[in-house]
Enzyme design. Structure first.
Site, PDB file in Angstrom:
ATOM      1  N   SER A  36      -1.298  -1.417   1.017  1.00 18.26           N
ATOM      2  CA  SER A  36      -0.018  -0.714   0.976  1.00 18.26           C
ATOM      3  C   SER A  36       0.442  -0.417   2.392  1.00 18.26           C
ATOM      4  O   SER A  36      -0.362  -0.376   3.330  1.00 18.26           O
ATOM      5  CB  SER A  36      -0.177   0.606   0.211  1.00 18.26           C
ATOM      6  OG  SER A  36       0.958   1.440   0.354  1.00 18.26           O
ATOM      7  N   TYR A  68      -4.954   8.419  -1.570  1.00 19.49           N
ATOM      8  CA  TYR A  68      -4.428   7.077  -1.821  1.00 19.49           C
ATOM      9  C   TYR A  68      -4.320   6.278  -0.528  1.00 19.49           C
ATOM     10  O   TYR A  68      -4.765   5.126  -0.445  1.00 19.49           O
ATOM     11  CB  TYR A  68      -3.062   7.193  -2.492  1.00 19.49           C
ATOM     12  CG  TYR A  68      -2.374   5.868  -2.739  1.00 19.49           C
ATOM     13  CD1 TYR A  68      -2.733   5.075  -3.821  1.00 19.49           C
ATOM     14  CD2 TYR A  68      -1.348   5.420  -1.903  1.00 19.49           C
ATOM     15  CE1 TYR A  68      -2.103   3.864  -4.058  1.00 19.49           C
ATOM     16  CE2 TYR A  68      -0.715   4.216  -2.132  1.00 19.49           C
ATOM     17  CZ  TYR A  68      -1.096   3.439  -3.209  1.00 19.49           C
ATOM     18  OH  TYR A  68      -0.468   2.242  -3.432  1.00 19.49           O
TER      19      TYR A  68
END
Length: 294
Positions: free
Chosen positions: A186, A199
């Site tokens: 990401s 995350y």
């Protein structure tokens, strides 16, 4: 006549209505429903008779990859949580409409036994395995570190990082030369948001694990690459991945002034799975609407 489209307006550009679903969220119940290429992706046989396992293949980016793989000629197994059966059955129907085999393998990737068995079940059901698109992930926004529990921290790492280790460790001995593993990091690995501490940390771990693994298995003829999405409109966002106040303007901070749709990542997953990317390994491919990696 040109078929060019303006990328800033090619997909939904408006504000998103606030909406909250229990984790992990059902894509079919979202407003608007994410575009995973169901009506637009057209294949050209680039993955004819390949065998693919896609984690998180019921919705979002995984769904887009699974649909694209099938339309490019691959048989596809998808994993998903049992509560996502509605979305998974829809993907199965789309894959089978392509004349390809669809295998549904529900389970929780944070369970080591399931994660390890998943590889073997997919290999058996498909009659082989040469593409692994590891997309499934957990993201829950917690604005204050005081509210981030050890339970959530461990669960996020179990699904996003430990499952990656379990899956690839089981798969490497089974994969033939020419096989491709595609992991999903990401932009958060490079630009961590303050409300996504756990995350973002997992996405940095995925990046380095994948690069190291790529170097280790290169001599086996197996490639490993990483896709790093930016803000993509998926069920992850409305089931706790973002706080509700961030939903309306989601993605509008990018130079493209909009969130991405899962369909916009499918061609990257196809390219990295195909023989066209034969000299590409240990690379990161950003799909971030103009936001930079690094």
């Amino acid at each position: 006549m040109s078929h060019l489209k303006d990328p800033t307006t090619q997909y939904y550009t408006g504000e998103y209505p606030k909406q909250k679903q229990p984790t992990p969220g059902i894509q079919a119940k979202m407003t608007p429903v994410p575009d995973c290429g169901e009506k637009t992706y057209v294949g050209s046989g680039r993955l004819k008779d390949r065998k693919a396992l896609v984690t998180g293949g019921d919705s979002g980016i995984g769904r887009a990859a699974a649909i694209a793989y099938a339309r490019e000629g691959a048989d596809v197994a998808i994993s998903y949580l049992p509560v996502e059966e509605e979305d998974a059955q829809d993907v199965k129907k789309i894959i089978e409409e392509c004349g390809r085999k669809a295998v549904l393998l529900p389970g929780d990737l944070s369970d080591e036994k399931f994660a390890r068995s998943l590889v073997h079940e997919a290999h058996k059901a498909l009659g082989g395995l040469d593409i692994m698109a590891l997309v499934a992930g957990k993201q829950v926004a917690i604005p204050d570190i005081a509210d981030l529990t050890s339970e959530q921290f461990q669960k996020t790492f179990a699904i996003n990082v430990f499952a990656l280790f379990w899956l690839t460790q089981e798969a490497i001995p089974l994969l033939p030369k020419g096989a491709s593993i595609i992991t999903t990091s990401s932009i958060q690995a490079y630009q961590p948001s303050p409300h996504l501490l756990d995350y973002a940390a997992t996405k940095a771990a995925i990046l380095n694990y994948s690069r190291g693994l790529a170097k280790q298995v290169a001599e086996k003829g197996i490639r490993v690459n990483i896709v790093a999405p930016g803000p993509i409109w998926t069920a992850l966002q409305i089931s706790g991945g973002q706080t509700q106040d961030k939903i309306p303007q989601f993605g509008q901070q990018t130079p493209m002034k909009r969130a991405g749709q899962p369909a916009e990542l499918a061609p990257v997953y196809v390219y990295l799975a195909s023989q066209e990317s034969s000299y590409v390994t240990a690379e990161v491919h950003g799909v971030c609407g103009g936001e930079h990696l690094g």
